[in-house]
Structure formats: structure tokens, C-alpha cells
Design a protein around this motif. Structure first.
Motif, PDB file in Angstrom:
ATOM      1  N   VAL A 159       0.812  -1.209   0.000  1.00 24.58           N
ATOM      2  CA  VAL A 159       0.000   0.000   0.000  1.00 24.58           C
ATOM      3  C   VAL A 159       0.848   1.264   0.000  1.00 24.58           C
ATOM      4  O   VAL A 159       0.526   2.243  -0.684  1.00 24.58           O
ATOM      5  CB  VAL A 159      -1.012   0.008   1.174  1.00 24.58           C
ATOM      6  N   VAL A 160       1.961   1.267   0.736  1.00 31.17           N
ATOM      7  CA  VAL A 160       2.779   2.473   0.796  1.00 31.17           C
ATOM      8  C   VAL A 160       3.403   2.762  -0.565  1.00 31.17           C
ATOM      9  O   VAL A 160       3.337   3.886  -1.072  1.00 31.17           O
ATOM     10  CB  VAL A 160       3.861   2.344   1.884  1.00 31.17           C
ATOM     11  N   ALA A 161       3.965   1.752  -1.186  1.00 33.28           N
ATOM     12  CA  ALA A 161       4.594   1.941  -2.495  1.00 33.28           C
ATOM     13  C   ALA A 161       3.574   2.340  -3.554  1.00 33.28           C
ATOM     14  O   ALA A 161       3.841   3.208  -4.398  1.00 33.28           O
ATOM     15  CB  ALA A 161       5.316   0.664  -2.919  1.00 33.28           C
ATOM     16  N   GLU A 162       2.385   1.730  -3.506  1.00 35.90           N
ATOM     17  CA  GLU A 162       1.381   2.028  -4.522  1.00 35.90           C
ATOM     18  C   GLU A 162       0.769   3.414  -4.344  1.00 35.90           C
ATOM     19  O   GLU A 162       0.557   4.139  -5.322  1.00 35.90           O
ATOM     20  CB  GLU A 162       0.310   0.939  -4.515  1.00 35.90           C
ATOM     21  N   VAL A 163       0.486   3.792  -3.097  1.00 33.83           N
ATOM     22  CA  VAL A 163      -0.038   5.140  -2.862  1.00 33.83           C
ATOM     23  C   VAL A 163       1.010   6.182  -3.236  1.00 33.83           C
ATOM     24  O   VAL A 163       0.693   7.207  -3.862  1.00 33.83           O
ATOM     25  CB  VAL A 163      -0.485   5.298  -1.391  1.00 33.83           C
ATOM     26  N   LEU A 164       2.257   5.902  -2.916  1.00 37.39           N
ATOM     27  CA  LEU A 164       3.342   6.817  -3.273  1.00 37.39           C
ATOM     28  C   LEU A 164       3.418   6.996  -4.787  1.00 37.39           C
ATOM     29  O   LEU A 164       3.482   8.119  -5.302  1.00 37.39           O
ATOM     30  CB  LEU A 164       4.661   6.260  -2.733  1.00 37.39           C
ATOM     31  N   ALA A 165       3.363   5.899  -5.517  1.00 39.49           N
ATOM     32  CA  ALA A 165       3.459   5.961  -6.970  1.00 39.49           C
ATOM     33  C   ALA A 165       2.250   6.664  -7.581  1.00 39.49           C
ATOM     34  O   ALA A 165       2.390   7.475  -8.518  1.00 39.49           O
ATOM     35  CB  ALA A 165       3.595   4.558  -7.545  1.00 39.49           C
ATOM     36  N   GLU A 166       1.058   6.369  -7.072  1.00 40.12           N
ATOM     37  CA  GLU A 166      -0.153   6.981  -7.625  1.00 40.12           C
ATOM     38  C   GLU A 166      -0.231   8.468  -7.297  1.00 40.12           C
ATOM     39  O   GLU A 166      -0.680   9.277  -8.115  1.00 40.12           O
ATOM     40  CB  GLU A 166      -1.375   6.212  -7.135  1.00 40.12           C
ATOM     41  N   LEU A 190      -6.545   8.588   3.691  1.00 44.26           N
ATOM     42  CA  LEU A 190      -6.913   7.574   4.681  1.00 44.26           C
ATOM     43  C   LEU A 190      -8.412   7.302   4.612  1.00 44.26           C
ATOM     44  O   LEU A 190      -9.225   8.227   4.566  1.00 44.26           O
ATOM     45  CB  LEU A 190      -6.529   8.041   6.089  1.00 44.26           C
ATOM     46  N   GLY A 191      -8.784   6.023   4.571  1.00 46.96           N
ATOM     47  CA  GLY A 191     -10.189   5.642   4.552  1.00 46.96           C
ATOM     48  C   GLY A 191     -10.822   5.610   3.172  1.00 46.96           C
ATOM     49  O   GLY A 191     -11.942   5.122   3.024  1.00 46.96           O
ATOM     50  N   PHE A 192     -10.133   6.110   2.166  1.00 49.88           N
ATOM     51  CA  PHE A 192     -10.658   6.116   0.804  1.00 49.88           C
ATOM     52  C   PHE A 192     -10.041   4.955   0.026  1.00 49.88           C
ATOM     53  O   PHE A 192      -8.848   4.969  -0.268  1.00 49.88           O
ATOM     54  CB  PHE A 192     -10.333   7.438   0.103  1.00 49.88           C
ATOM     55  N   ALA A 193     -10.869   3.970  -0.297  1.00 58.02           N
ATOM     56  CA  ALA A 193     -10.383   2.760  -0.966  1.00 58.02           C
ATOM     57  C   ALA A 193      -9.242   2.137  -0.163  1.00 58.02           C
ATOM     58  O   ALA A 193      -8.221   1.726  -0.716  1.00 58.02           O
ATOM     59  CB  ALA A 193      -9.955   3.051  -2.404  1.00 58.02           C
ATOM     60  N   LYS A 194      -9.442   2.079   1.157  1.00 58.43           N
ATOM     61  CA  LYS A 194      -8.430   1.495   2.023  1.00 58.43           C
ATOM     62  C   LYS A 194      -9.102   0.774   3.184  1.00 58.43           C
ATOM     63  O   LYS A 194     -10.120   1.239   3.710  1.00 58.43           O
ATOM     64  CB  LYS A 194      -7.492   2.578   2.559  1.00 58.43           C
ATOM     65  N   LEU A 200      -3.311   2.204   8.647  1.00 53.65           N
ATOM     66  CA  LEU A 200      -2.278   2.141   9.681  1.00 53.65           C
ATOM     67  C   LEU A 200      -0.888   2.131   9.055  1.00 53.65           C
ATOM     68  O   LEU A 200       0.040   2.796   9.548  1.00 53.65           O
ATOM     69  CB  LEU A 200      -2.483   0.906  10.562  1.00 53.65           C
ATOM     70  N   ALA A 201      -0.722   1.395   7.966  1.00 54.38           N
ATOM     71  CA  ALA A 201       0.578   1.346   7.298  1.00 54.38           C
ATOM     72  C   ALA A 201       0.967   2.720   6.756  1.00 54.38           C
ATOM     73  O   ALA A 201       2.139   3.129   6.840  1.00 54.38           O
ATOM     74  CB  ALA A 201       0.547   0.317   6.169  1.00 54.38           C
ATOM     75  N   LEU A 202       0.002   3.443   6.211  1.00 51.04           N
ATOM     76  CA  LEU A 202       0.298   4.774   5.677  1.00 51.04           C
ATOM     77  C   LEU A 202       0.692   5.741   6.789  1.00 51.04           C
ATOM     78  O   LEU A 202       1.632   6.533   6.628  1.00 51.04           O
ATOM     79  CB  LEU A 202      -0.901   5.304   4.893  1.00 51.04           C
TER      80      LEU A 202
END
Length: 284
Positions: A159-166, A190-194, A200-202
Motif C-alpha cells: 500500500v505504501v509503495a502504490e499510494v506513493l506511486a499513484e 486515509l479511509g478512501f479505498a483502504k 495504519l501502514a500509511l
């Protein structure tokens, strides 16, 4: 220090993590169930938030809770514009929370100074040109789709890598659309499509998100992942309004990790938390 958190052109510069108070001018908010739907109540709420320690106030007329259906443009304008106008007239630093370019444009004309678009300009192709032309700050949130089906999009390998890339991709697109980098704030959504584990990871990796080079807005207030944490393995999540202490805990963490601002429904606990975080930072 402001250099740690980043500076947003067009907004005041605070010496700590800023506090953004929320005014939901909606009948169906997950957090307050329509308590501020009435215009006068919403205006009073905004002023009370400032009195309680909010540095800026985010006014929205459309619920983005999971499963929510969209309101039409005329209704969103009816809800939002009078509240923005009256709060701005009182000297409040006002942000408008909208995915519609028309609402953003009218709100800016009414005195708003920041556009907070949970879709990062994806929901309305006119949004980025409107914000670029107005030369105002813009919050770009990580977003994978509208509320009706966003839970089905909460699928990640990392999730961290994908959110960072997006977020990086969206930042590049917004800059290419004419919004200067100095006016852009990023929000991990946070909370949007998660799911709870993603949120928590973010939060645990906010420092990595800051590597994108833009100030971060963290909006954890009263969200489902806090309810899940407080409930424990077998319990039922407490109601949204009973999650403010947990929200303040995340606010303190976000402040220590260099967030530019935190967005919260109940200001006082978070206002105290970010000031304590700043004092500890200064003593280090």
C-alpha cells in the motif's frame, strides 16, 4: 519548523503542524450525522472551531463516506457558498472541500483560499484548469473512485509503495495542468479505498510520503480504522464521535512526522496535541 513541513504558497505560514477544522454541511456525514446541516449552525460551528484552535476551516457539502451517493451541483452550491462567504467575511481562512470545478470557482469567489479535492482533480476535468487560473493552493488526495464502490478498490500488494506511486503520478499531472508545485498539498487519502491495515501502514510511513517533496495533509479524524483499533479483536467499534482521543493521537504522530496539517472534526484535543508535538520537536 515550517521548513520541515513545507510551505504552501498563498496560505499563512505556521510554526507547527496546522489544524484544519471540518464543517460538514450535509445531512448524512459519518462523523456528525447532519448536526451542521443548517446554514446558521454551520457558520457557528466554523467560528467555534477557530475559537477552539483551528487554523483553517474546511467546508464541504457532499458526504464522501463509503457508499454515499452524490448530491447534484445546485444542492452542493446551496449548502456550501453561504457558509464559505460568511466565514470568510469573519476573517476565517476557508478551504472548500469539493470535487466539482463549478463549486470550487464559486467558493473561491465567495472568499475561500484553498481547494481540497478528494479526487485530486480526477472527478471533474475542469477542476485543474479552474484552480490553475485562480492561482490558489490545491489539495491532491490519493483517490481510486467514487464512494459508491471505493471499498472494492482497496486492493494493494504494497500500500505504501502504490499510494506513493499513484500520488506521484497525480502530482505530475496536476503540475502539467498548470498548478505550480508550490501551491500543492498531498493527502494519502486515509479511509478512501483502504482497509484499516492500509490506513495504519500509511500513518506508519508518513516520512516516506514526504519524499514526494510537497506538504502533507493527514485526515484520520474519526475514521473507521480508528474504530477498528479501539474495538479490539472481538468488540464493536465505538461511534465516530467517541474517536476524538484516538484522532488526537494520530495528529500528534503526524505532527512529529512532519505533516503540514491535520484535518479534524473536534479541534481542541488535536490543537493541544500538535502544540505538544511542536514543543517536543523544539526540545530535541
Amino acid at each position: 519548523m515550517s521548513t520541515l513541513r513545507g510551505r504552501v504558497a498563498g496560505l499563512p505560514e505556521w510554526d507547527r503542524c496546522a489544524v484544519m477544522g471540518v464543517v460538514n454541511v450535509t445531512p448524512d456525514s459519518f462523523s456528525d450525522g447532519g448536526r451542521w446541516f443548517d446554514r446558521d449552525a454551520a457558520i457557528k460551528r466554523g467560528l467555534d472551531l477557530v475559537a477552539g484552535g483551528a487554523d483553517l476551516v474546511d467546508v464541504g457539502g457532499e458526504s464522501t463516506r463509503p457508499g454515499a451517493t452524490r448530491v447534484d451541483e445546485d444542492e452542493e452550491l446551496r449548502r456550501v457558498i453561504p457558509v464559505v462567504r460568511d466565514l470568510a467575511a469573519e476573517g476565517v481562512v476557508v478551504s472548500v472541500d469539493t470535487m466539482r470545478a463549478s463549486v470550487a470557482e464559486r467558493a473561491l469567489a465567495a472568499g475561500a483560499v484553498l481547494v481540497n479535492d478528494v479526487s485530486g482533480g480526477l472527478a471533474d476535468p475542469a477542476m485543474v484548469p479552474v484552480v490553475a487560473a485562480a492561482e490558489v493552493p490545491f489539495v491532491v488526495m490519493h483517490w481510486r473512485g467514487f464512494s459508491e464502490d471505493m471499498n472494492s478498490r482497496a486492493v494493494y500488494g504494497d500500500v505504501v509503495a502504490e499510494v506513493l506511486a499513484e500520488l506521484r503520478s497525480r502530482l505530475d499531472a496536476v503540475v502539467a495542468g498548470g498548478i505550480t508545485p508550490e501551491r500543492i498539498v498531498l493527502d494519502p487519502g486515509l479511509g478512501f479505498a483502504k482497509q484499516a491495515e492500509h490506513d495504519l501502514a500509511l500513518v506508519a510511513h508518513l516520512r516516506e510520503l514526504r519524499s514526494l517533496g510537497r506538504p502533507l495533509l493527514v485526515a484520520a479524524s474519526r475514521k473507521r480504522f480508528l474504530g477498528r483499533v479501539l474495538a479490539g479483536a472481538e468488540g464493536s467499534p465505538p461511534p465516530a464521535r467517541e474517536r476524538d482521543a484516538a484522532t488526537a493521537a494520530v495528529s500528534a504522530i503526524a505532527a512529529r512526522e512532519g505533516a503540514w496539517a491535520v484535518r479534524v472534526h473536534e479541534v481542541r484535543p488535536t490543537a493541544d496535541a500538535v502544540r505538544v508535538a511542536r514543543a517536543i520537536e523544539a526540545a530535541a
